[in-house]
Design a protein around this motif. Structure first.
Motif, PDB file in Angstrom:
ATOM      1  N   HIS A   1       0.823  -1.213   0.000  1.00 34.57           N
ATOM      2  CA  HIS A   1       0.000   0.000   0.000  1.00 34.57           C
ATOM      3  C   HIS A   1       0.857   1.262   0.000  1.00 34.57           C
ATOM      4  N   VAL A   2       1.995   1.227   0.686  1.00 33.15           N
ATOM      5  CA  VAL A   2       2.862   2.414   0.758  1.00 33.15           C
ATOM      6  C   VAL A   2       4.104   2.276  -0.120  1.00 33.15           C
ATOM      7  N   GLU A   3       4.178   1.202  -0.899  1.00 27.17           N
ATOM      8  CA  GLU A   3       5.302   0.939  -1.801  1.00 27.17           C
ATOM      9  C   GLU A   3       6.615   0.815  -1.042  1.00 27.17           C
ATOM     10  N   ALA A   4       6.557   0.096   0.083  1.00 24.87           N
ATOM     11  CA  ALA A   4       7.752  -0.236   0.851  1.00 24.87           C
ATOM     12  C   ALA A   4       7.984  -1.737   0.744  1.00 24.87           C
ATOM     13  N   ALA A   5       9.111  -2.205   1.274  1.00 27.35           N
ATOM     14  CA  ALA A   5       9.441  -3.623   1.178  1.00 27.35           C
ATOM     15  C   ALA A   5       9.915  -4.155   2.521  1.00 27.35           C
ATOM     16  N   ILE A   6       9.609  -5.420   2.786  1.00 30.29           N
ATOM     17  CA  ILE A   6      10.203  -6.117   3.918  1.00 30.29           C
ATOM     18  C   ILE A   6      11.621  -6.510   3.501  1.00 30.29           C
ATOM     19  N   VAL A   7      12.626  -6.033   4.236  1.00 35.87           N
ATOM     20  CA  VAL A   7      14.010  -6.247   3.801  1.00 35.87           C
ATOM     21  C   VAL A   7      14.804  -7.157   4.740  1.00 35.87           C
ATOM     22  N   GLY A   8      14.204  -7.598   5.846  1.00 35.31           N
ATOM     23  CA  GLY A   8      14.936  -8.485   6.746  1.00 35.31           C
ATOM     24  C   GLY A   8      14.204  -8.641   8.057  1.00 35.31           C
ATOM     25  N   GLY A   9      14.860  -9.339   8.987  1.00 36.24           N
ATOM     26  CA  GLY A   9      14.246  -9.544  10.291  1.00 36.24           C
ATOM     27  C   GLY A   9      14.900 -10.686  11.041  1.00 36.24           C
ATOM     28  N   ASP A  10      14.139 -11.269  11.962  1.00 37.41           N
ATOM     29  CA  ASP A  10      14.670 -12.346  12.796  1.00 37.41           C
ATOM     30  C   ASP A  10      13.498 -13.175  13.304  1.00 37.41           C
ATOM     31  N   VAL A  11      13.775 -14.414  13.680  1.00 32.72           N
ATOM     32  CA  VAL A  11      12.765 -15.330  14.214  1.00 32.72           C
ATOM     33  C   VAL A  11      13.329 -16.002  15.448  1.00 32.72           C
ATOM     34  N   THR A  12      12.512 -16.099  16.490  1.00 24.98           N
ATOM     35  CA  THR A  12      12.946 -16.796  17.696  1.00 24.98           C
ATOM     36  C   THR A  12      11.727 -17.362  18.419  1.00 24.98           C
ATOM     37  N   ALA A  13      11.979 -18.172  19.435  1.00 29.44           N
ATOM     38  CA  ALA A  13      10.899 -18.759  20.229  1.00 29.44           C
ATOM     39  C   ALA A  13      10.560 -17.858  21.405  1.00 29.44           C
ATOM     40  N   ALA A  14       9.283 -17.856  21.790  1.00 32.00           N
ATOM     41  CA  ALA A  14       8.829 -17.061  22.935  1.00 32.00           C
ATOM     42  C   ALA A  14       7.548 -17.684  23.474  1.00 32.00           C
ATOM     43  N   ASP A  15       7.158 -17.268  24.671  1.00 32.28           N
ATOM     44  CA  ASP A  15       5.948 -17.816  25.279  1.00 32.28           C
ATOM     45  C   ASP A  15       4.677 -17.277  24.636  1.00 32.28           C
ATOM     46  N   VAL A  16       4.730 -16.050  24.109  1.00 30.05           N
ATOM     47  CA  VAL A  16       3.577 -15.463  23.421  1.00 30.05           C
ATOM     48  C   VAL A  16       4.043 -14.872  22.102  1.00 30.05           C
ATOM     49  N   VAL A  17       3.118 -14.716  21.170  1.00 32.78           N
ATOM     50  CA  VAL A  17       3.457 -14.131  19.876  1.00 32.78           C
ATOM     51  C   VAL A  17       3.864 -12.672  20.079  1.00 32.78           C
ATOM     52  N   THR A  18       5.028 -12.312  19.530  1.00 37.06           N
ATOM     53  CA  THR A  18       5.548 -10.953  19.646  1.00 37.06           C
ATOM     54  C   THR A  18       6.136 -10.536  18.305  1.00 37.06           C
ATOM     55  N   LEU A  19       5.821  -9.322  17.886  1.00 31.30           N
ATOM     56  CA  LEU A  19       6.414  -8.768  16.672  1.00 31.30           C
ATOM     57  C   LEU A  19       7.149  -7.484  17.019  1.00 31.30           C
ATOM     58  N   GLY A  20       8.382  -7.388  16.575  1.00 24.30           N
ATOM     59  CA  GLY A  20       9.155  -6.163  16.702  1.00 24.30           C
ATOM     60  C   GLY A  20       9.466  -5.650  15.309  1.00 24.30           C
ATOM     61  N   LEU A  21       9.052  -4.437  15.011  1.00 26.05           N
ATOM     62  CA  LEU A  21       9.211  -3.912  13.656  1.00 26.05           C
ATOM     63  C   LEU A  21      10.037  -2.639  13.652  1.00 26.05           C
ATOM     64  N   THR A  22      10.948  -2.558  12.701  1.00 22.44           N
ATOM     65  CA  THR A  22      11.702  -1.334  12.468  1.00 22.44           C
ATOM     66  C   THR A  22      11.339  -0.829  11.081  1.00 22.44           C
ATOM     67  N   ALA A  23      10.784   0.367  11.018  1.00 26.96           N
ATOM     68  CA  ALA A  23      10.408   0.973   9.744  1.00 26.96           C
ATOM     69  C   ALA A  23      11.421   2.039   9.373  1.00 26.96           C
TER      70      ALA A  23
END
Length: 316
Positions: free
Chosen positions: A121-143
């Protein structure tokens, strides 16, 4: 992405990463995308606008209230709204994702679909990130964002005599939260405002071009967020209730729940509207609408009175 049953634990870290990055779209600003040690994003302006945001299950969203796709949309919207509030355009998103091993892969697919759609919608792209285990679903985003040669619009530039204006929905997400909290799932338009906000992204850069002197997105409530502008600028913001729109649908829901809908509009967060100050005499185009003026003093007043800040503040 092929549908697949199973869990995050069964797919493993790299299996989950492969699902997320498969077929990711790129944009011209992406020089090196996912798969390397780090991404490389072009910065024609010479400056990068950066913002980080987190969503934690049962604090920012509930899986029984929102679909995974809703959560993906909301996560990206929260991050990109901060970029827009600086007068910049979003260019890239980095996503850190943590979840219990029992989480289904279909949920990962859903949140990825939401993230991708909001990026498109804003003509941006997902360029990377990380995956790990946790007790609850958590998303950390850097724009990341691009000012395109404009000066950033900060919290600290409001001046006495400026006009205070807003753009976007106010109070809708708070009303949706109240409806869901009472165990209802309708009106759908109100409930969906909580599940999937619609920030006016493109109005941030336009406000900068119009000469906005200060700007913020409304994530914690209009009074609370304008309070940050007042503090940073050393001024008082005087709002007029008669200029603040209370949509008929919110009035209807407020009557059903015995809540003054103006409370939602002034103190409800999660809509990610924009609030800005402009020099007096600025010809404000729709959808911007004036709601007050900047005066000498401190804090925020509504019709001359202090209004309970409300909104949301972590650890409070």
């Amino acid at each position: 992405m092929a549908p697949e049953t199973g869990t995050v634990a069964e797919a493993g870290e790299f299996g989950v990463i492969s699902r997320v990055v498969a077929g990711l779209a790129t944009v011209p600003s992406t020089v090196v995308g996912p798969g390397d040690d780090a991404a490389v994003v072009a910065t024609p302006d010479g400056r990068v606008v950066a913002s980080t945001d987190m969503l934690v299950e049962n604090r920012h969203f509930r899986r029984d209230w929102s679909t995974a796709e809703d959560v993906g949309h909301k996560a990206a919207a929260r991050a990109f709204s901060d970029i827009s509030a600086m007068g910049a355009v979003p260019t890239a998103l980095l996503v850190a994702f943590a979840a219990p091993g029992t989480l289904g892969l279909d949920w990962v697919d859903g949140v990825t679909t939401g993230l991708r759609a909001e990026c498109a919608h804003v003509e941006a792209a997902i360029v990377g990130g990380d995956v790990t285990a946790a007790d609850v679903v958590t998303l950390g985003l850097t724009a990341l964002g691009d000012l395109q040669g404009r000066a950033p619009v900060t919290l600290a530039g409001a001046r006495v005599g400026d006009v205070v204006a807003v753009c976007g929905r106010l109070g809708w997400a708070a009303a949706g939260f109240a409806v869901l909290g009472r165990g209802f799932r309708s009106p759908v338009t109100v409930v969906n405002a909580h599940r999937r906000p619609e920030p006016p992204y493109f109005e941030g850069p336009r406000a900068a071009e119009l000469g906005a002197t200060a700007m913020t997105d409304v994530s914690d409530g209009l009074v609370a967020d304008l309070g940050h502008v007042a503090t940073a600028s050393g001024v008082r913001l005087d709002l007029r209730a008669e200029l603040i729109d209370v949509p008929a649908k919110l009035a209807e829901v407020g009557a059903a729940l015995n809540v003054d809908p103006l409370v939602w509009v002034l103190t409800g967060g999660d809509d990610y509207a924009l609030a800005a100050t402009f020099p007096a005499g600025t010809d404000l185009p729709a959808p911007w609408r004036p709601v007050g003026v900047v005066s000498e003093g401190e804090g925020v007043r509504v019709d001359g009175r202090r209004w309970p800040v409300g909104g949301h503040e972590h650890f409070r």
